[in-house]
Structure formats: C-alpha cells, structure tokens
Design a protein around this motif. Structure first.
Motif, PDB file in Angstrom:
ATOM      1  N   CYS A 113      -6.278  19.129  21.329  1.00 47.02           N
ATOM      2  CA  CYS A 113      -5.524  20.324  20.926  1.00 47.02           C
ATOM      3  C   CYS A 113      -5.963  20.865  19.562  1.00 47.02           C
ATOM      4  N   HIS A 143      -3.832  13.389  21.762  1.00 44.88           N
ATOM      5  CA  HIS A 143      -3.407  14.793  21.752  1.00 44.88           C
ATOM      6  C   HIS A 143      -4.264  15.605  20.774  1.00 44.88           C
ATOM      7  N   CYS A 202      -2.985  21.795  16.959  1.00 48.42           N
ATOM      8  CA  CYS A 202      -2.400  20.694  16.192  1.00 48.42           C
ATOM      9  C   CYS A 202      -3.404  20.127  15.196  1.00 48.42           C
ATOM     10  N   CYS A 240       2.599  19.494  22.218  1.00 46.18           N
ATOM     11  CA  CYS A 240       2.531  19.964  20.827  1.00 46.18           C
ATOM     12  C   CYS A 240       3.850  19.742  20.095  1.00 46.18           C
TER      13      CYS A 240
HETATM   14 ZN   LIG Z   1      -0.929  20.423  20.081  1.00 46.16          ZN
END
Ligand SMILES: [Zn+2]
Lengths: 191, 192
Positions: free
Chosen positions: A33, A29, A36, A3
């Motif tokens: 996630c 990512h 994010c 992150c």
């Molecule tokens: Zn993240």
C-alpha cells in the motif's frame, strides 16, 4: 490488514511497539500500500525532526542563581514575615491589588444600588481578566522567594503531596476548576 | 569522577533526606539540563524555563521529605517541573486571552537559543526548529506533554504514564493524536 487498521497501529509501528505477528501483518500491508507507506514516511520525518531538535541546556549561572534562591529561602526562615522587604518587593502588586479591591468594592456598592440580584456577579467576576492577573501577580516565580514564610511547611508538604505524588501531571481530561486550584496551590504553597 | 557520581538517584535523595547536601547538588547536576530542555519546549522561553527549573529544585530542597521510594526520582522531579510549567503557561494564557492579539502566543515570543542553532542540520530537516516550536505551543496541553516527553525527552511509555498519571494505552493514544495534530499544524504553517 486494511488501511484503517494500519492507521491505528501507526504509532506502535513507528515506536517499535508491535509484537511479532502484528508487526508482520503491518509490514505486509506496507509493501502493498503506497498510501500507508507515504503516511509512515511523513510521520517518521516528523518524529526524526523532533528527535533532532537541539537540546537546550542550563546556563552557566544556573547553579549560582539556584543557590541564591535557596539562601533567600533560609533568610526568610530566620526572619519570617519581614513585612518591609515583603512590601517593597511587592509594592507594585500590593498597590495594584489595593486599587483593584477599591474599584471592586465600589462596583459592588453601585451594583447593589442598581440591581439587588447578585447571583450573576460571581461568575462574571471570575472571568474578568484583571482578577486573574492579580491572582497570578503574587505567584510569579521570580517574586516569590522573599515571600516565603518559615511556617506553613505543613501546608506546603500537603500541597506537594497532592499535586506531585498522587495527582501527577495529568488533568483527568480538561481543566476542571478543582484541578486548576491544585495547580495554583502548588505554586502558591510557598507563600 | 565525583564521589557522589556512583550513587543512583534514589540513593542520592535518601542521602539528602539525611542531610547530605552534596547529594542534592549531584541531583541538580544530573537533571538540570534535561529539565531545562523539557520546560523550554513547553514554555518557549529559555529564561522562563531556567526560572521554573530552579523553582523545581528549590521545591526538591524544601520538600525532599515528600519523596517516597514508591516512585522513581526522575518521575517525581519531572512531575513537579511539568506542573510548574503548566501553571506558568495557564497564567500567560489568562493574561493574553483578553489582549488584542487573541490568536494565542505571539510568534515573536519564540526564542531559538542561538548557541544551539545549526544551519546544516536545519537544512537537512523538512522543518525549521522555529516552526516546530510554534506548532508544539499550539498543541492542546495533554498532547503537548505527551509529545515532549516521548519525542523530545525520549522517555518510555511506562515512565510517561507514571509522570502523567494515566495508563500507558492512554499515553499511546495521546502520542498518536498529538503527532497527527502536529503534522496538521505544521502543514498550516507551511501553507501560509
Ligand atoms: Zn494502506
């Protein structure tokens, strides 16, 4: 990618500045996630809102007023130092400045009388609001045109060169006094 | 099509430097709206923005000889307008700083140009124009410049880097931090 690394790339990601391998990593990512993803959505919403701000345009009288300013400039080239006009337009400024000078001289005299050490005075005076407003009174764009002399073109160009061609908009981090003077000079140089 | 419309900015200023005033007028027409928008977002007053942009063009008129071909014309004119706008803002700040409202610029001063107001667009966006304008005005100067040039004027990193006089990497970091700061201010405004 974690992150933290992603958050460092957020701007590049939104502005399409990421080169391929990194872009893929960022996308991977993001798929994994939700935190994010949310950050990206929020920031993208802000950037969209900025893009969508209505564009303000010049008014219909813009060019006419500009031409007036230019003809004022020409007039002042032909009649340099027309003190009467200068004085009538600036009479309020002048009288305010004159009064201020009187007061300051008075203060200085009194100060000297009471306290012979004057080292601290200049800095105190620099921060006095009334002083700075006096400085700015002459530089208000709308009151400037009539104060433009024909000479001083050289200093004008020098100032412009300094501030525009070399110095640019940036302040080299912070408002250093020198920089500040340059900014003022840019506006003042037409006087 | 105007005859002057076929020239590039740089060709126009070269013509003006040789005394062709039509070239000057063409440059004014090309740039007045962009610059008024840029300066308006900076100073939050339409009247002041017009005044500053007129002064920018007056400077172009009186000092066109200062333009050298190493820079793009747009970079040069943006730099002049930005410098004048910043000087104006600092003057205002100094006047305000000792006034009773020590909280920065009074919200009442914020002007939303009525002819651009669009309730439909406003309701689709998460933010109101006025909120955004207030938030922009509270940004530190360097962030403000970067955000306006990038996200409102939509200039490239390279061009901003030339206008501001710092490397593109620094521009990017200011945009990044500026957007985060803007988000933070907007949240504060919402929570009030
Ligand atoms: Zn993240």
């Amino acid at each position: 990618m974690d992150c933290y690394s992603f958050s460092n790339l957020l701007t590049d990601y939104l502005d399409n500045q990421l080169k391929l391998p990194l872009r893929r990593e960022a996308e991977t990512h993001l798929r994994e996630c939700p935190v994010c993803r949310r950050k990206v959505e929020e920031m993208a919403g802000l950037v969209d809102a900025l893009h969508a701000l209505p564009k303000v345009s010049a008014s219909d009288s813009f060019e006419a007023v500009l031409m007036e300013k230019i003809s004022h400039y020409h007039e002042n080239l032909q009649h340099p130092r027309n003190l009467r006009t200068l004085f009538s337009t600036h009479s309020r400024t002048f009288s305010a400045a004159a009064a201020l000078i009187l007061v300051m001289t008075g203060t200085l005299v009194i100060w000297r009388g009471y306290n012979p050490r004057l080292e601290n005075l200049p800095s105190a005076m620099n921060s006095a609001p009334v002083l700075s407003s006096m400085g700015s009174a002459n530089t208000t764009p709308s009151t400037q045109q009539s104060a433009m002399p024909s000479k001083g073109h050289t200093s004008s160009s020098m100032a412009l060169k300094d501030s525009s061609n070399n110095k640019n908009l940036d302040n080299r981090d912070g408002l250093g006094p020198e920089d500040f003077r340059n900014q003022i000079q840019l506006v003042n140089d037409r006087r | 099509m105007r005859e002057t419309a076929k020239y590039t900015d740089e060709e126009l200023i070269a013509l003006f430097q040789k005394g062709d005033e039509r070239a000057y007028l063409e440059l004014v027409r090309r740039y007045k709206d962009r610059l008024v928008n840029f300066v308006f977002r900076f100073v939050s007053s339409r009247e002041m923005a017009e005044d500053i942009v007129q002064d920018t063009f007056l400077k172009l008129y009186t000092s066109s000889h200062m333009y050298k071909e190493i820079a793009r014309f747009s970079t040069w004119i943006y730099t002049i307008a930005g410098n004048l706008a910043k000087t104006e803002l600092r003057k205002r700040k100094r006047r305000k700083i000792y006034s009773i409202h020590d909280m920065g610029i009074d919200d009442k001063e914020f002007e939303i140009p009525s002819d651009t107001y669009n309730p439909e667009r406003e309701s689709r966006s998460a933010y109101q124009e006025k909120e955004i304008q207030i938030a922009i005005s509270r940004l530190p100067e360097q962030f403000k410049t970067a955000i306006i040039l990038r996200d409102i004027q939509e200039l490239s990193y390279e061009e901003i880097s030339k206008i501001v006089g710092v490397p593109a990497g620094t521009v990017k970091s200011r945009i990044n931090r500026g957007r985060l700061k803007l988000q933070e201010i907007l949240k504060e405004l919402k929570s009030k």
